[in-house]
Design a protein around this motif. Structure first.
Motif, PDB file in Angstrom:
ATOM      1  N   UNK A 403       0.833  -1.200   0.000  1.00 14.66           N
ATOM      2  CA  UNK A 403       0.000   0.000   0.000  1.00 14.66           C
ATOM      3  C   UNK A 403       0.871   1.256   0.000  1.00 14.66           C
ATOM      4  N   UNK A 404       1.944   1.260   0.779  1.00 10.70           N
ATOM      5  CA  UNK A 404       2.829   2.417   0.850  1.00 10.70           C
ATOM      6  C   UNK A 404       3.534   2.678  -0.479  1.00 10.70           C
ATOM      7  N   UNK A 405       3.824   1.627  -1.234  1.00  8.00           N
ATOM      8  CA  UNK A 405       4.410   1.813  -2.567  1.00  8.00           C
ATOM      9  C   UNK A 405       3.433   2.576  -3.459  1.00  8.00           C
ATOM     10  N   UNK A 406       2.181   2.136  -3.472  1.00 10.93           N
ATOM     11  CA  UNK A 406       1.175   2.804  -4.291  1.00 10.93           C
ATOM     12  C   UNK A 406       0.933   4.225  -3.808  1.00 10.93           C
ATOM     13  N   UNK A 407       0.911   4.417  -2.479  1.00  6.90           N
ATOM     14  CA  UNK A 407       0.690   5.752  -1.917  1.00  6.90           C
ATOM     15  C   UNK A 407       1.811   6.711  -2.312  1.00  6.90           C
ATOM     16  N   UNK A 408       3.061   6.238  -2.277  1.00  2.62           N
ATOM     17  CA  UNK A 408       4.188   7.090  -2.658  1.00  2.62           C
ATOM     18  C   UNK A 408       4.063   7.528  -4.118  1.00  2.62           C
ATOM     19  N   UNK A 409       3.599   6.629  -4.970  1.00  7.73           N
ATOM     20  CA  UNK A 409       3.388   6.985  -6.379  1.00  7.73           C
ATOM     21  C   UNK A 409       2.321   8.072  -6.509  1.00  7.73           C
ATOM     22  N   UNK A 410       1.301   8.015  -5.656  1.00 11.09           N
ATOM     23  CA  UNK A 410       0.256   9.045  -5.685  1.00 11.09           C
ATOM     24  C   UNK A 410       0.812  10.397  -5.256  1.00 11.09           C
ATOM     25  N   UNK A 411       1.633  10.422  -4.220  1.00  9.72           N
ATOM     26  CA  UNK A 411       2.217  11.683  -3.774  1.00  9.72           C
ATOM     27  C   UNK A 411       3.173  12.257  -4.821  1.00  9.72           C
ATOM     28  N   UNK A 412       3.921  11.386  -5.476  1.00  8.13           N
ATOM     29  CA  UNK A 412       4.803  11.845  -6.548  1.00  8.13           C
ATOM     30  C   UNK A 412       3.981  12.492  -7.669  1.00  8.13           C
ATOM     31  N   UNK A 413       2.883  11.851  -8.033  1.00 12.03           N
ATOM     32  CA  UNK A 413       2.000  12.401  -9.074  1.00 12.03           C
ATOM     33  C   UNK A 413       1.396  13.720  -8.628  1.00 12.03           C
ATOM     34  N   UNK A 414       0.978  13.793  -7.366  1.00  9.69           N
ATOM     35  CA  UNK A 414       0.376  15.025  -6.853  1.00  9.69           C
ATOM     36  C   UNK A 414       1.381  16.178  -6.875  1.00  9.69           C
ATOM     37  N   UNK A 415       2.630  15.891  -6.517  1.00  7.21           N
ATOM     38  CA  UNK A 415       3.657  16.930  -6.563  1.00  7.21           C
ATOM     39  C   UNK A 415       3.857  17.430  -7.984  1.00  7.21           C
ATOM     40  N   UNK A 416       3.868  16.516  -8.952  1.00 12.94           N
ATOM     41  CA  UNK A 416       3.992  16.927 -10.356  1.00 12.94           C
ATOM     42  C   UNK A 416       2.811  17.786 -10.784  1.00 12.94           C
ATOM     43  N   UNK A 417       1.607  17.413 -10.297  1.00 12.98           N
ATOM     44  CA  UNK A 417       0.413  18.161 -10.690  1.00 12.98           C
ATOM     45  C   UNK A 417       0.420  19.569 -10.108  1.00 12.98           C
ATOM     46  N   UNK A 418       0.919  19.705  -8.877  1.00 12.38           N
ATOM     47  CA  UNK A 418       0.937  21.008  -8.220  1.00 12.38           C
ATOM     48  C   UNK A 418       2.116  21.863  -8.651  1.00 12.38           C
ATOM     49  N   UNK A 419       3.241  21.211  -8.995  1.00 12.65           N
ATOM     50  CA  UNK A 419       4.452  21.931  -9.391  1.00 12.65           C
ATOM     51  C   UNK A 419       4.990  21.325 -10.685  1.00 12.65           C
ATOM     52  N   UNK A 420       4.311  21.527 -11.809  1.00  9.64           N
ATOM     53  CA  UNK A 420       4.724  20.869 -13.063  1.00  9.64           C
ATOM     54  C   UNK A 420       6.121  21.219 -13.508  1.00  9.64           C
ATOM     55  N   UNK A 421       6.630  22.374 -13.097  1.00  9.83           N
ATOM     56  CA  UNK A 421       7.975  22.768 -13.543  1.00  9.83           C
ATOM     57  C   UNK A 421       9.032  21.836 -12.991  1.00  9.83           C
TER      58      UNK A 421
END
Length: 462
Positions: A403-421
């Motif tokens: 579950x933590x592996x999948x959760x980390x992928x979600x946070x990585x995606x969220x960071x990209x979405x909030x800070x695309x640069x």
């Protein structure tokens, strides 16, 4: 995108996370005396008979009859470990935290690698089970090791590592039989990624043969002693029977079930299990429990549905068993016990609610990778396979690393979405990430981008 990480940096992360996890578990064990229930007592009895009589039996003395009520690997592990079992469990569980980091390396930024590893390193339930005479720590280690080795084998096209992953999965099933269907989950995952990985058929066959071959001798032994087919152990249908039983108990309160003497004395399932001592009797008790559950379900399906809805919260907890705090949220609020309430809210949020919500989001977003797909499918399958019957948090706990592996992928995606640069970096080619097979870390480092679209993406479910 995740940037390449140097080998020394990766090794520093792995060592740091593992050492923090080990220190946390040893400190917890030193500070808190474990409480041993019926499961622990049975494991100890089996381990004692293995050491003394070389027999897998629950009987207190000769003649020792065989039993099929427990899986064999944890009692054997306990017999070999002796009084150092909690130390060994802490060591293995610390490696789980490091394996989370290995699986995530190359999939997400280093900060999320460390966050996921440290979340498990400091996880209250992980510390609780590492200090308990229960199979959860060993089971979590075997499953996560299987996923890690399988991912490496697929990426590097090494059938020997695929075989090792199958062996680990078989050993996991000999610890907790719920891992036996993991074979089908993994094979389905390989099939869905067949266009993106080399030799998918060979990999699926080698993995399946290794896993089933590891389980087969014990399945044959249990089936022969019971006089009918037994998948590793008996007593599986009792959880279904408990969920369908008309008794007005609280399935989220274990004491209301296991201390309910009328059920175990008068209910056909409860009485059959209580009176079963030999393998054939245990097998017949399973049949009785299954028939009783189906009968109760037909008589009152609404009651069963309400019970299942009531237990949907089982992956969510404030870890009172680990902290020793028996005060509920409502009681703490009424009593204005702000310290207790703050601790419960913090543990619930950091180690239960946020990982689960992020994991659910991570099923549908983030980088596509076979490791993420396998982790997503396995933790979701763990929830689904337990839902039809009585369930408690420790049944779900071994899926927490995935579950933590999948959760980390979600946070990585969220960071990209909030800070695309920040996502303009590129991933270094696999050849620059790994130059030799001299260490496990260097071998597992390459996580290459997969760009081939696949409708079966199990990161998977979309």
């Amino acid at each position: 995108m995740a940037r390449s990480v140097t080998k020394p940096t990766l090794l520093a992360v792995l060592w740091s996370v593992a050492l923090v996890a080990l220190a946390a578990r040893l400190t917890y064990i030193a500070a808190k005396s474990p409480v041993e229930g019926v499961d622990s007592l049975q494991y100890r009895a089996l381990a004692q008979n293995i050491r003394t009589h070389h027999s897998f039996s629950l009987d207190a003395g000769p003649p020792l009859g065989p039993t099929i009520r427990r899986a064999p690997l944890y009692p054997l592990f306990l017999a070999l470990s002796g009084e150092r079992v909690r130390l060994w469990q802490s060591l293995l569980d610390s490696l789980v935290a490091a394996m989370i980091c290995l699986v995530l390396h190359g999939l997400v930024r280093l900060r999320w690698v460390v966050a996921a590893g440290m979340t498990y390193a400091l996880h209250p339930a992980a510390m609780l089970y590492a200090g308990s005479i229960l199979s959860e720590s060993l089971f979590a280690f075997l499953v996560m090791a299987a996923v890690t080795v399988l991912g490496f084998g697929i990426r590097r096209d090494r059938l020997s590592w695929i075989m090792a992953a199958g062996l680990l999965t078989g050993l996991a099933a000999l610890t907790r039989p719920v891992a036996a269907p993991f074979v089908f989950v993994v094979v389905a995952g390989i099939w869905c990624w067949r266009k993106s990985i080399p030799r998918p058929v060979a990999m699926a066959v080698v993995f399946s043969v290794a896993a089933i071959g590891t389980m087969a001798p014990w399945i044959v032994r249990s089936s022969r002693t019971a006089g009918r087919f037994v998948l590793v152990t008996s007593t599986g249908p009792v959880n279904f029977a408990l969920a369908a039983a008309p008794d007005r108990w609280n399935l989220n309160d274990q004491s209301s079930i296991w201390q309910n003497k009328p059920y175990w004395q008068s209910n056909p399932c409860g009485r059959a299990l209580t009176e079963a001592h030999t393998p054939p009797e245990s097998a017949r008790a399973d049949e009785t429990c299954l028939h009783t559950a189906l009968s109760d379900l037909r008589k009152n399906p609404e009651h069963y549905v309400r019970n299942r809805i009531g237990q949907l919260r089982f992956p969510l907890t404030s870890f009172d068993a680990a902290t020793g705090n028996a005060t509920s949220f409502g009681t703490a609020l009424r009593q204005k016990a702000w310290t207790v309430l703050g601790m419960k809210v913090a543990l619930f949020t950091l180690f239960s609610l946020v990982p689960l919500l992020a994991g659910m989001i991570g099923l549908f977003v983030g980088k596509r990778a076979i490791e993420k797909s396998l982790c997503s499918a396995l933790w979701l399958f763990t929830i689904l396979i337990h839902l039809p019957g009585y369930v408690e948090y420790r049944y779900f706990f071994p899926a927490v690393p995935m579950l933590l592996v999948t959760a980390a992928c979600a946070f990585h995606w969220l960071e990209d979405a909030l800070h695309p640069i920040r996502s303009t970096g590129t991933i270094a080619p696999a050849s620059t990430l790994v130059t030799s097979d001299s260490t496990i870390a260097s071998a597992l480092a390459p996580i290459i981008e997969v760009s081939d679209p696949d409708p079966c993406d199990a990161s998977g479910l979309a």
